[in-house]
Design a protein around this motif. Structure first.
Motif, short mmCIF file in Angstrom:
data_model
loop_
_atom_site.label_atom_id
_atom_site.label_comp_id
_atom_site.label_asym_id
_atom_site.label_seq_id
_atom_site.Cartn_x
_atom_site.Cartn_y
_atom_site.Cartn_z
N LEU A 104 -1.00 0.32 -13.60
CA LEU A 104 -1.68 -0.35 -12.49
C LEU A 104 -0.76 -1.34 -11.78
O LEU A 104 -0.80 -1.46 -10.55
CB LEU A 104 -2.92 -1.08 -13.01
N THR A 105 0.08 -2.02 -12.54
CA THR A 105 1.01 -2.98 -11.94
C THR A 105 2.00 -2.28 -11.03
O THR A 105 2.28 -2.74 -9.91
CB THR A 105 1.76 -3.74 -13.05
N LEU A 106 2.54 -1.16 -11.49
CA LEU A 106 3.49 -0.40 -10.66
C LEU A 106 2.83 0.11 -9.39
O LEU A 106 3.43 0.08 -8.31
CB LEU A 106 4.07 0.76 -11.47
N VAL A 107 1.60 0.58 -9.52
CA VAL A 107 0.88 1.07 -8.33
C VAL A 107 0.66 -0.07 -7.34
O VAL A 107 0.82 0.09 -6.13
CB VAL A 107 -0.46 1.71 -8.74
N SER A 108 0.30 -1.24 -7.85
CA SER A 108 0.04 -2.38 -6.96
C SER A 108 1.30 -2.83 -6.24
O SER A 108 1.24 -3.30 -5.10
CB SER A 108 -0.55 -3.54 -7.77
N ILE A 109 2.46 -2.67 -6.89
CA ILE A 109 3.72 -3.12 -6.30
C ILE A 109 4.30 -2.08 -5.35
O ILE A 109 4.80 -2.41 -4.27
CB ILE A 109 4.75 -3.43 -7.42
N LEU A 110 4.22 -0.82 -5.73
CA LEU A 110 4.91 0.24 -5.00
C LEU A 110 4.06 0.93 -3.93
O LEU A 110 4.58 1.77 -3.20
CB LEU A 110 5.42 1.30 -5.99
N THR A 111 2.78 0.59 -3.86
CA THR A 111 1.89 1.27 -2.92
C THR A 111 1.38 0.28 -1.88
O THR A 111 0.97 -0.83 -2.23
CB THR A 111 0.67 1.86 -3.66
N PRO A 112 1.42 0.65 -0.60
CA PRO A 112 0.81 -0.20 0.43
C PRO A 112 -0.67 -0.44 0.12
O PRO A 112 -1.39 0.51 -0.22
CB PRO A 112 0.98 0.62 1.72
N ASN A 113 -1.08 -1.68 0.21
CA ASN A 113 -2.47 -2.03 -0.12
C ASN A 113 -2.79 -1.67 -1.58
O ASN A 113 -3.92 -1.34 -1.92
CB ASN A 113 -3.44 -1.32 0.82
N GLY A 114 -1.76 -1.76 -2.42
CA GLY A 114 -1.90 -1.34 -3.81
C GLY A 114 -2.87 -2.16 -4.63
O GLY A 114 -3.57 -1.64 -5.50
N VAL A 115 -2.94 -3.47 -4.33
CA VAL A 115 -3.84 -4.34 -5.10
C VAL A 115 -5.29 -3.90 -4.92
O VAL A 115 -6.06 -3.85 -5.88
CB VAL A 115 -3.66 -5.81 -4.68
N ALA A 116 -5.64 -3.59 -3.69
CA ALA A 116 -7.02 -3.14 -3.42
C ALA A 116 -7.30 -1.81 -4.11
O ALA A 116 -8.41 -1.58 -4.61
CB ALA A 116 -7.23 -3.00 -1.91
N ILE A 117 -6.29 -0.96 -4.19
CA ILE A 117 -6.47 0.36 -4.82
C ILE A 117 -6.71 0.23 -6.32
O ILE A 117 -7.60 0.88 -6.88
CB ILE A 117 -5.25 1.26 -4.54
N ILE A 118 -5.92 -0.61 -6.99
CA ILE A 118 -6.04 -0.69 -8.45
C ILE A 118 -7.32 -1.40 -8.88
O ILE A 118 -7.71 -1.32 -10.05
CB ILE A 118 -4.83 -1.40 -9.09
N LEU A 119 -7.98 -2.08 -7.95
CA LEU A 119 -9.23 -2.76 -8.29
C LEU A 119 -10.45 -1.87 -8.10
O LEU A 119 -11.57 -2.29 -8.39
CB LEU A 119 -9.39 -4.03 -7.44
N THR A 120 -10.24 -0.64 -7.64
CA THR A 120 -11.36 0.28 -7.47
C THR A 120 -11.81 0.81 -8.83
O THR A 120 -11.00 0.93 -9.76
CB THR A 120 -10.97 1.47 -6.58
N PRO A 121 -13.09 1.13 -8.97
CA PRO A 121 -13.58 1.70 -10.24
C PRO A 121 -12.85 2.98 -10.63
O PRO A 121 -12.66 3.24 -11.83
CB PRO A 121 -15.06 1.98 -9.94
N SER A 122 -12.42 3.76 -9.65
CA SER A 122 -11.74 5.02 -9.95
C SER A 122 -10.40 4.77 -10.64
O SER A 122 -10.05 5.46 -11.61
CB SER A 122 -11.51 5.81 -8.66
N ALA A 123 -9.64 3.78 -10.15
CA ALA A 123 -8.34 3.48 -10.74
C ALA A 123 -8.50 2.92 -12.15
O ALA A 123 -7.82 3.36 -13.09
CB ALA A 123 -7.58 2.49 -9.86
N ILE A 124 -9.39 1.97 -12.30
CA ILE A 124 -9.62 1.37 -13.62
C ILE A 124 -10.19 2.41 -14.58
O ILE A 124 -9.82 2.46 -15.76
CB ILE A 124 -10.57 0.16 -13.49
N GLY A 125 -11.08 3.26 -14.06
CA GLY A 125 -11.67 4.30 -14.90
C GLY A 125 -10.64 5.31 -15.39
O GLY A 125 -10.71 5.77 -16.54
N SER A 126 -9.66 5.64 -14.54
CA SER A 126 -8.62 6.58 -14.95
C SER A 126 -7.80 6.02 -16.11
O SER A 126 -7.48 6.72 -17.07
CB SER A 126 -7.70 6.89 -13.77
N ILE A 127 -7.47 4.73 -16.01
CA ILE A 127 -6.69 4.10 -17.08
C ILE A 127 -7.51 4.04 -18.37
O ILE A 127 -7.00 4.31 -19.47
CB ILE A 127 -6.25 2.68 -16.66
N ALA A 128 -8.79 3.69 -18.23
CA ALA A 128 -9.66 3.65 -19.42
C ALA A 128 -9.77 5.03 -20.06
O ALA A 128 -9.78 5.16 -21.29
CB ALA A 128 -11.04 3.14 -19.02
#
Length: 247
Positions: free
Chosen positions: A154-178
């Motif tokens: 999630l940290t790498l996605v937030s750093i390397l992706t435009p608007n990455g912080v908003a993306i990693i806070l979505t239920p889909s992103a957190i759910g994938s990691i879980a």
């Protein structure tokens, strides 16, 4: 039927399918021991190739049967390099990571490159963790490592992706990691349980020398525990022999 309801039905089916698949796969390797380093029925090179193909395919499947939501691909891609690497070695970790990361590039999306890099990072980290823990790897440790690597992802996605912080806070992103953490936990628990159940050594009541303090007598003991105890017993016997000679 309501679209949201269908979506959640798909999510539930996807999660259950992932867990069952990881459970069956872990049980298979636990029962057969086909990828275990001490398996003398298959050469090390063949074990490595087989491990890379199986866990690399698992990583690719994690992409293929996943689906997009909130511009995020819900998947369990990282289960392959993490589970394969922690239990079966660096080559399996790196090979599976390369296969999974490469396949991720074909799905496109805003997180395409960052997720591919995160999967490669998971493979490298799992390879290092295998070197660090090796025979001392446990289910609990594997789950902790998977959770940490999920946070790194999630940290790498937030750093390397435009608007990455908003993306990693979505239920889909957190759910994938879980889902990845649960997948690794399920695989690890199944692998260890069935490995002990079908291939572990059972100690007799009178076999005091090979009773393990954390396992006890009349219970399954893993091969690495037996090797550890045999070394300690041999060292103790050598010490006793030395004392007798001096006496």
């Amino acid at each position: 039927m309501d679209g949201n309801l269908l979506f959640w039905i798909d999510i539930i089916n996807f999660v259950i399918g992932c867990i069952l698949f990881c459970c069956v796969l872990g049980g298979f390797f636990g029962i057969t021991g086909i990828l275990d380093p001490d398996n003398e029925n298959i050469s090390g090179k063949k074990r490595t190739v087989l491990g890379v193909l199986i866990f690399g395919t698992l990583s690719v499947l994690g992409n293929l049967i996943g689906f997009s939501n909130d511009n995020v691909l819900i998947n369990f891609r990282d289960v392959g390099p993490i589970a394969g690497g922690l239990w079966f070695g660096p080559a399996v970790a790196l090979g599976a990571a390369v296969m999974g990361a490469t396949s991720r590039l074909f799905f496109g999306g805003a997180t395409m490159f960052s997720c591919a890099i995160a999967t490669l990072a998971a493979g490298v980290a799992s390879a290092l963790m295998y070197r660090m823990f090796k025979d001392k790897m446990t289910v609990r440790v594997s789950v902790m490592i998977a959770a940490i690597l999920g946070a790194v992802h999630l940290t790498l996605v937030s750093i390397l992706t435009p608007n990455g912080v908003a993306i990693i806070l979505t239920p889909s992103a957190i759910g994938s990691i879980a889902l990845v953490v649960v997948g690794v936990a399920t695989f690890s628990a199944s692998y260890k349980y069935f490995g002990a159940r079908f291939r572990g050594e059972h100690l007799g009541k009178k076999d005091q020398k090979l009773s393990h303090p954390k396992v006890g007598r009349n219970k399954p003991v893993y091969n690495f525990q037996l090797r550890e105890l045999e070394k300690k017993n041999a060292a103790k016997n050598n010490k006793n022999v030395g004392r007798s000679d001096n006496g």
